[in-house]
Scaffold this active site. Structure first.
Site, PDB file in Angstrom:
ATOM      1  N   TYR A   1       0.842  -1.206   0.000  1.00 26.16           N
ATOM      2  CA  TYR A   1       0.000   0.000   0.000  1.00 26.16           C
ATOM      3  C   TYR A   1       0.872   1.250   0.000  1.00 26.16           C
ATOM      4  O   TYR A   1       0.631   2.192  -0.759  1.00 26.16           O
ATOM      5  CB  TYR A   1      -0.903  -0.025   1.234  1.00 26.16           C
ATOM      6  CG  TYR A   1      -1.832   1.154   1.356  1.00 26.16           C
ATOM      7  CD1 TYR A   1      -2.942   1.281   0.528  1.00 26.16           C
ATOM      8  CD2 TYR A   1      -1.620   2.131   2.328  1.00 26.16           C
ATOM      9  CE1 TYR A   1      -3.812   2.354   0.647  1.00 26.16           C
ATOM     10  CE2 TYR A   1      -2.483   3.214   2.453  1.00 26.16           C
ATOM     11  CZ  TYR A   1      -3.578   3.310   1.617  1.00 26.16           C
ATOM     12  OH  TYR A   1      -4.436   4.389   1.738  1.00 26.16           O
TER      13      TYR A   1
ATOM     14  N   LYS B   1       1.086   4.330  -2.770  1.00 20.23           N
ATOM     15  CA  LYS B   1       0.860   5.732  -2.405  1.00 20.23           C
ATOM     16  C   LYS B   1       2.120   6.584  -2.634  1.00 20.23           C
ATOM     17  O   LYS B   1       2.011   7.764  -3.002  1.00 20.23           O
ATOM     18  CB  LYS B   1       0.405   5.831  -0.945  1.00 20.23           C
ATOM     19  CG  LYS B   1      -1.019   5.353  -0.718  1.00 20.23           C
ATOM     20  CD  LYS B   1      -2.036   6.207  -1.476  1.00 20.23           C
ATOM     21  CE  LYS B   1      -3.466   5.850  -1.108  1.00 20.23           C
ATOM     22  NZ  LYS B   1      -4.466   6.703  -1.819  1.00 20.23           N
TER      23      LYS B   1
END
Length: 254
Positions: free
Chosen positions: A159, A163
């Site tokens: 994740y 990002k």
């Protein structure tokens, strides 16, 4: 001239709050969501957003992994309102709970496709319409990043990688847009009261309040607070936030 915007991930959470804020600020909004169903948003969620705002919001079921679908939504917005001033890339998913070397390839692929390529696709569809519009100097591209786009977080390596890519994209996009008037930035939320935060807390098997303790404000952020930061970046005055990240994270300590 009424400002217009396109928002992805618009059916709930930060995306829905952003639609609400932009409408309150006088915008007309094209609200997009994949509406894939639990645990993701549903078509009922998107219908509820549209119902709150009448003819000021048009809704479309569009997946950010589908660049053709995004281009069609942009074309619909321009056809309806004559121009597109703002695109907010708020669609996202969260996966985690394993160390990097234990993370399955499909998890990494899904995060990359939705979180990273979703922002890429949204920019690729929306920015040409902004450049072709009547006043590119008032146009803004805003992506929703995350505190995970700056910090390394336990068992969220995939994740975080996606990002971090979002942050890199807006910086590169801003550089590509030099001299056009269009700007690009990211807003980086901390622990915000959304379904994604609850799913993150479940990954760690802790209450949501435990995640909020990592923020100097020592509370969970309301989606409307993040939406206010996005709305500023999307505004004509928000062009000063360009090629960088506005940290709406309550003082995230990592």
């Amino acid at each position: 001239m009424t400002r217009t915007a396109l928002v992805t991930g618009a059916a709930r959470g930060i995306g829905a709050a952003t639609v609400d804020r932009l409408v309150a600020d006088g915008y007309r909004v094209m609200a997009l969501d994949s509406c894939e169903g639990p645990p993701k948003a549903t078509s009922d969620d998107l219908d509820a957003v549209m119902a709150r705002h009448g003819d000021r919001v048009l809704g479309r079921v569009v997946d950010v992994r589908d660049r053709v679908g995004l281009a069609g939504a942009v074309a619909d917005a321009v056809r309806e309102w004559g121009h597109l001033d703002v695109a907010v890339a708020a669609a996202g998913v969260v996966h985690g709970g394993e160390a990097l070397w234990e993370t399955p390839d499909p998890v990494l692929q899904d995060l990359w496709d939705v979180v990273a390529r979703g922002v890429w696709n949204t920019a690729a569809a929306a920015v040409p319409a902004m450049l072709a519009g009547p006043d590119p100097s008032r146009c803004r591209f805003v992506a929703v990043a995350s505190a995970a786009g700056t910090h390394g977080l336990f068992h969220l390596a995939a994740y975080g990688a996606a990002k971090h890519a979002v942050v890199g994209m807006v910086k590169g996009l801003a550089a590509d847009l030099v001299g056009t008037g269009v700007t690009a930035s990211a807003v980086s939320p901390g622990s915000t009261d959304t379904e994604m935060l609850r799913r993150t807390a479940n990954l760690y098997d802790v209450p949501v309040e435990e995640l909020a303790r990592r923020q100097l404000i020592r509370r969970v952020i309301d989606p409307s607070e993040v939406a206010a930061a996005i709305a500023f970046c999307a505004s004509p005055a928000g062009g000063v936030v360009n090629g960088t990240v506005l940290h709406a994270d309550g003082g995230f300590e990592g």
